[in-house]
Write an enzyme that holds these catalytic residues in place. Structure first.
Site, PDB file in Angstrom:
ATOM      1  N   GLU A 294       0.665  -1.210   0.016  1.00  0.00           N
ATOM      2  CA  GLU A 294      -0.107  -0.135  -0.600  1.00  0.00           C
ATOM      3  C   GLU A 294       1.020   0.770  -0.279  1.00  0.00           C
ATOM      4  O   GLU A 294       0.902   2.346   0.778  1.00  0.00           O
ATOM      5  CB  GLU A 294      -0.807  -0.124   1.121  1.00  0.00           C
ATOM      6  CG  GLU A 294      -1.781  -1.263   1.578  1.00  0.00           C
ATOM      7  CD  GLU A 294      -3.061  -1.449   2.454  1.00  0.00           C
ATOM      8  OE1 GLU A 294      -2.855  -0.014   2.809  1.00  0.00           O
ATOM      9  OE2 GLU A 294      -3.047  -2.969   2.926  1.00  0.00           O
ATOM     10  N   LEU A 295       1.579   1.060  -1.163  1.00  0.00           N
ATOM     11  CA  LEU A 295       3.015   2.232  -0.690  1.00  0.00           C
ATOM     12  C   LEU A 295       2.221   3.778  -1.341  1.00  0.00           C
ATOM     13  O   LEU A 295       1.988   4.114  -2.639  1.00  0.00           O
ATOM     14  CB  LEU A 295       4.599   2.044  -1.575  1.00  0.00           C
ATOM     15  CG  LEU A 295       4.848   3.201  -2.072  1.00  0.00           C
ATOM     16  CD1 LEU A 295       5.662   3.869  -0.774  1.00  0.00           C
ATOM     17  CD2 LEU A 295       6.055   2.843  -3.223  1.00  0.00           C
TER      18      LEU A 295
END
Length: 376
Positions: A294-295
């Site tokens: 989930e950068l």
């Protein structure tokens, strides 16, 4: 790996003060964000230009990795979003549509939005990440009530059967349990969520086994946040996660991948290289894979010039990826969205936040180049 060896390995990267320090910092309360509008962007939108020469998916593929992004059903109406996903991604993550309360707000499951994403993925040759089967924040009220009164695992088995049965052929990784760690809840560092209250710690192992029985060829993932910075609280989170993984492995639970959300946050300073490296080393030592799931980057000061802001976001991205991509057990990288026009950070941090690879006009930013460089 024995518990003693694991703890020693973690301690090599994290000092006692960093792991066990008396001050426990809530990661949602460290610093503040200036919500000053972005006057330059509002005054003069930049003209459209040709997309970057190299797609993120091809750069990732050259390293044997995948690149992906989270998408919402609403974003499928944006032709630029669809084109960028098809160009840059080999994997997509349903941002909301697969969560339990989205797919089953009542006992009658409703698959419309999730089916749209699955159809888009199929048309564009994309696989999906299964996000997420169990998360305390997406448990529907009817299911929460049933769990509290009956404590019947059949409810969870039925949910898994419906979701995995419908989408399992398109999913390569299932976030089986999302965010089970919370050191502030005491004891063994686990969150005392609705599942824990009903079944105890065993809910995690039972969930992994239930999902694996329905998707034997997919990877089973424990997905967690708040692991990147040098605070006592995040040090405890890293150690609690490692201890959980050790317990699961010792019992033969079918966990084979750790999802590191990587919601980076410039309000906390720069990522803690030693802590991340030590955690990655110990995860690899347990024979587990890692997915960066989930950068994105939350900014500390949106009042700076766009050039300075974008440089800070790109530098933090590069710092993080340079650490984790040293390890050959990393499977791929997914961002939580692709464009600042479709980012949860607009509501959770600042409407002006620029923490994704593309800006609101779909121009690639320095963060895009930082990801390409990290894959090189």
């Amino acid at each position: 790996m024995k518990r003693r060896e694991l703890i020693i390995g973690a301690a090599a990267a994290l000092s006692v003060g960093q792991l066990i320090g008396c001050a426990r910092v809530d990661s949602t309360q460290t610093g503040s964000v200036t919500s000053t509008p972005d006057p330059t962007q509002a005054r003069q939108p930049r003209p459209a230009t040709a997309p970057p020469v190299r797609a993120l998916r091809s750069a990732a593929s050259s390293r044997g990795l995948y690149f992906g992004a989270a998408i919402q059903t609403a974003t499928l109406g944006d032709s630029r979003f669809r084109a960028s996903v098809a160009r840059d991604c080999s994997v997509i993550t349903p941002e909301w549509a697969m969560k339990w309360d989205s797919i089953a707000p009542s006992r009658n499951y409703s698959y419309g939005e999730m089916d749209q994403l699955a159809s888009f993925a199929a048309r564009n040759g994309l696989t999906m990440r299964g996000h997420t089967l169990l998360w305390h924040k997406s448990l529907p009220r009817w299911a929460a009530s049933a769990l509290a009164s009956n404590r019947d695992w059949a409810l969870i088995d039925d949910h898994f059967s419906k979701v995995i049965g419908r989408y399992g052929s398109q999913v390569r990784e299932w976030d089986v349990v999302n965010e089970p760690i919370e050191p502030n809840h005491g004891g063994n560092g686990l969150r005392r969520n609705q599942f824990y209250q009903a079944f105890g710690e065993a809910y995690i192992e039972r969930a992994l086994e239930s999902a694996k029985a329905r998707a034997p060829r997919a990877r089973m993932v424990i997905n967690e946040y708040g692991l990147e910075y040098n605070s006592s609280y995040e040090g405890q989170r890293r150690l609690s996660l490692l201890r959980l993984l050790e317990r699961l492995r010792s019992r033969g639970a079918p966990v084979d991948t750790v999802g590191l959300q990587a919601h980076l946050d410039l309000r906390k300073g720069n990522v803690y290289a030693d802590g991340i490296y030590g955690m990655m080393r110990d995860i690899r030592g347990m024979g587990l894979k890692v997915a960066i799931t989930e950068l994105d980057v939350a900014e500390a000061n949106t009042g700076l010039s766009i050039e300075r802001r974008d440089a800070l976001v790109a530098d933090e991205t590069r710092r993080y990826l340079d650490i984790v991509l040293q390890f050959n057990n990393v499977l791929g990288v997914s961002t939580w969205g692709l464009s600042d026009s479709h980012s949860w950070l607009r509501t959770q941090r600042s409407v002006a936040n620029r923490g994704l690879p593309y800006d609101r006009e779909w121009q690639a930013k320095p963060m895009h180049s930082a990801i390409l460089t990290a894959f090189a």
